[in-house]
Design an enzyme around this catalytic site. Structure first.
Site, short mmCIF file in Angstrom:
data_model
loop_
_atom_site.label_atom_id
_atom_site.label_comp_id
_atom_site.label_asym_id
_atom_site.label_seq_id
_atom_site.Cartn_x
_atom_site.Cartn_y
_atom_site.Cartn_z
N ASP A 25 36.40 -44.70 -1.78
CA ASP A 25 36.47 -43.68 -0.74
C ASP A 25 36.47 -44.42 0.59
OD1 ASP A 25 36.13 -41.69 1.12
OD2 ASP A 25 34.20 -40.98 0.35
N LYS A 87 40.24 -45.96 10.34
CA LYS A 87 41.00 -44.93 9.64
C LYS A 87 41.69 -43.98 10.64
CE LYS A 87 40.24 -41.53 5.98
NZ LYS A 87 39.18 -41.02 5.09
N ASP A 208 36.06 -29.30 2.32
CA ASP A 208 35.69 -30.67 2.70
C ASP A 208 35.51 -30.76 4.22
OD1 ASP A 208 35.54 -33.35 3.30
OD2 ASP A 208 37.27 -33.95 2.09
#
Lengths: 621, 169
Positions: A25, A87, A208
């Site tokens: 992850d 990211k 999420d």
């Protein structure tokens, strides 16, 4: 389908055939790695017993790199060389970077259409290189844990990640030397973590809510098949926004009028975050910030503050459900992912909206890594019991620019992947011999509002009158959500030259040279590594073809065909023993070429068998 | 790869308008379990390419067959009756007048409460269902000309549904 791996049951064989696989992850704030051990997926801890690796990378003048807690703890002293949240930059160009987060303490530059570069004391670094350091760190941790090589990995990405971001993530893995089975959408991974043993047909919503983003996915789970029906989200809405509301509340409440220094701001945000977390368990919390008045916030006040944000989130849910033709009450289960879903009033709102109590018994911070590891174990071929399959969708529409800057969509959002779609175009001028094709991603009508993915030119079109040429543009999206575009001119049956230039993103040559440049591999090491990789590839190819021949070689091949294939196998087997990587490559290529027709025959045969209701397993024994 | 099979053959379903959607879904999943790229992670580049293409082709076939309007249009295509969205028109003036009414109703229901919006969708679905029954009969009777007109009409309802969905967002 073709060249299925034969599983060998029985205790002693299992050890040999068990392939170690991991799920990673790769998060904005924190990253984790997990694996399946003794039939249960679990996260892997570092030497200090922590499984969370802060996604922070620090570069030093001597070219050494520190990652994780260590980098985080010394971030203040070395701010311009400590990269947070890589990211957020990955697969993006500089103007987008400026939009998403304002300013960074480090210097980012971009040379023309190339990849943005972060200038560090260890030289220029791309976001892919920074993320590669995080991946390497997790990969090394896993290797240490098993004391053996890792066969492959699944890396998770947010569902809303576009083609460029997915490609850049894959590039990172390549730089880290990881064999990536596939990329997996984070919400899907979470559903897998919960739902492997589902037997009845179920509709599941995955909710999420991460630090900076919100994702909602609708899945249908039936007999091990995970079908993603729709996915939606908001890439700029998350737990951090809740912190911000508490921070703003604190400033208003305490009539703090001084100008905030960057340091004050950091302290305030940390205090807000602390208060938010405390409010999960308690009825009120103190915001620890230097003001004259006491800043005690009650849970009620906090809930009032974030109500507009929750409404925004639920609106996204509603839209996504509508996209798949569902109502909230149609969902059998709701899975919670992301730390922000611990907030009681979020859980309550989700419960009310869907009319079902959301599942949160797997730690929402770890559930994605656990799901990724579970699926990696299946792809590695270790989980024989379930015929598990994941059918995912494209999160965004893919189109092409037409006259007037208007987007013509070729692959629509929420189409099941892999997908291949062809659209016809024509020339608009007499004698036109070239055409420029602009590939875009997004839902809006105008090219300027969409994401530019690539521009390429189709040349050598035969000169014809306007409208006579037939140009077929084919979009292919693979199971990772990565796009491949081809174009050819049909009217004369001529395949014209196509040159795809990524708008920004690393070319294969750049990646190769980055791997070469990385200090860890001297030139000879590189050669050794590539030879080793070739040998592994040869073994894999041989293993695959041999097991295929064993299964159905006699049924599908004539004596002569079989003889020819056997010769190629023998040739590759003997070449493999040499240390000549070029010769091995050639032998692999020959074998692959000579077995092409056989692979296709097998594919056709397996399709026939599948719809005739027979299982391929029957043909294994 | 044998891409010459039509979608019905590929998915092992009888070539007809009235099909069992559960059989279709179950055959589709069986096929994907065989061909999906996830089942070929260790394959050679050629096999991987083939696997993506085959899996994409199966997805395409499934998307057409599970949707009534697309399935109807595809059945006609197999009979070499092409539908051209820009050139083919409907001559049924009664139908067209009704469409205009429905559009006005849509505008009206949008400016009203949610309930009337849902009522509207239910109504559209009812009209669609009648069309599907018409098509099924026409197709069986080999009355392709009228079957084609039915498909064109289905497309009107599809657009109406899309518009009402878009506005609800």
């Amino acid at each position: 389908m073709a060249l299925l791996q034969i599983s060998e049951p029985g205790g002693s064989d299992e050890k040999v055939s068990h392939k170690v696989s991991i799920g990673i992850d790769l998060g904005t704030t924190n990253s984790l790695v997990a694996t399946v051990k003794e039939n249960s997926a679990q996260t892997i801890k570092d030497e200090d017993g922590s499984d969370i690796l802060p996604s922070v990378v620090q570069f030093h003048a001597d070219n050494s790199v520190t990652v994780g807690h260590e980098a985080l703890n010394t971030a203040c002293e070395n701010a311009e060389n400590t990269i947070f949240s890589s990211k957020r930059f990955i697969g993006r160009n500089i103007s987008e970077l400026e939009q998403i987060s304002g300013s960074f303490p480090y210097i980012i530059t971009q040379d023309g259409e190339s990849v943005p570069i972060i200038n560090t004391v260890a030289g220029p670094k791309t976001a892919s290189e920074v993320s590669a350091e995080i991946l390497k760190s997790l990969y090394d941790r896993a290797k240490k844990c098993f004391a053996c090589d890792i066969h492959g990995a699944i890396i998770t990405v947010p569902a809303y990640f576009d083609d460029a971001q997915r490609q850049a993530t894959k590039d990172s893995a390549k730089l880290a030397g990881i064999n990536v089975y596939r990329l997996l959408n984070e919400p899907t991974a979470a559903a897998i973590a919960y739902g492997l043993n589902e037997l009845e047909d179920k509709l599941v919503a995955v909710f999420d809510l991460g630090g900076g983003t919100f994702d909602i996915s609708i899945l249908r789970i039936h007999e091990g098949v995970f079908e993603v029906l729709a996915t939606g989200g908001d890439a700029s809405l998350g737990g951090d926004d809740f912190d911000r509301s508490i921070a703003e509340w604190t400033l208003t409440k305490s009539s703090f009028n001084n100008k905030l220094t960057p340091n004050d701001y950091r302290t305030l945000m940390l205090a807000a975050k602390g208060a938010k977390e405390k409010l999960t368990m308690e009825k009120s919390a103190f915001v620890d910030f230097i003001t004259k008045k006491k800043n005690n916030i009650t849970r009620k006040e906090f809930e009032k503050l974030i109500t507009p944000l929750i409404e925004k989130i639920l609106l996204v849910c509603k839209k996504t459900l509508l996209d798949a033709d569902f109502k909230p009450i149609d969902m059998d289960d709701v899975v919670l992912v992301g730390g922000a879903t611990r907030i009681p009033c979020i859980q309550k709102s989700v419960h009310e909206f869907f009319g079902v109590k959301p599942l949160s018994n797997i730690d929402p911070d770890r559930v994605v890594a656990i799901g990724a590891a579970t699926h990696a174990n299946v792809l590695a071929g270790n989980a024989h019991a379930t015929e598990m399959l994941l059918l995912d969708v494209t999160p965004l529409s893919l189109g092409v620019e037409t006259m007037g800057g208007i987007v013509e969509k070729i692959v629509h959002r929420n189409t099941t992947i892999p997908v291949e779609k062809t659209q016809q175009f024509t020339t608009y001028k007499d004698g036109q011999t070239a055409m420029s094709i602009h590939v875009v991603q997004g839902e809006r009508e105008m090219v300027s509002d969409c994401r530019s993915l690539a521009k390429f030119e189709l040349r050598d079109i035969p000169p014809l009158t306007a409208g006579a040429a037939r140009i077929a543009v084919t979009y292919q999206v693979d199971a990772d959500g990565l796009l491949n575009v081809k174009a050819y001119e049909e009217s004369k049956g001529v395949e014209a030259n196509v040159e795809v230039k990524p708008s920004f993103g690393l070319t294969d040559a750049q990646i190769t040279s980055m791997i070469k440049d990385s200090n860890k591999y001297a030139d000879t090491d590189m050669l050794k590594r590539s030879l080793q990789e070739k040998k592994v590839e040869a073994s894999r190819t041989l293993e695959a073809i041999k097991s295929a021949l064993l299964q159905d070689g006699d049924q599908l091949l004539s004596g002569k065909e079989r003889e020819n294939i056997d010769q190629c196998i023998a040739a590759l087997e003997s070449t493999k023993e040499n240390d000549n990587s070029k010769k091995i490559t050639t032998a692999i290529e020959i074998l692959e070429k000579e077995t092409e027709f056989y692979v296709e025959r097998r594919m056709n045969a397996s399709i026939k068998k599948a719809v005739e209701g027979r299982n391929i397993d029957e043909f294994k024994s | 790869m044998n891409f010459s099979q039509n979608y019905f053959q590929l998915l092992g379903i009888n070539e007809s308008f009235d099909i069992d959607l559960q059989d279709l879904a179950s055959n589709y999943k069986k096929l994907q379990i065989q061909t999906h790229p996830d089942k070929n992670i260790n394959a050679s580049p050629h096999e991987k390419r083939l696997s993506i293409q085959t899996s994409a082709y199966i997805n395409q076939a499934y998307n057409v067959l599970r949707d009534c309007t697309k399935r109807a249009q595809y059945l006609l295509e197999i009979k070499n009756i092409e539908i051209n969205d820009e050139q083919d028109t409907i001559n049924d003036s009664e139908f067209l007048a009704h469409q205009l009414e429905l559009h006005e109703e849509l505008e009206y229901s949008m400016s009203n409460d949610k309930e009337s919006c849902e009522d509207f969708l239910t109504k559209i679905k009812k009209y669609e269902k009648e069309l599907f029954e018409d098509f099924s009969r026409q197709y069986l009777e080999l009355d392709y000309q009228n079957a084609k007109e039915s498909v064109l009409k289905m497309k009107f309802y599809r657009r109406l549904k899309m518009q009402s969905k878009e506005r609800e967002m």
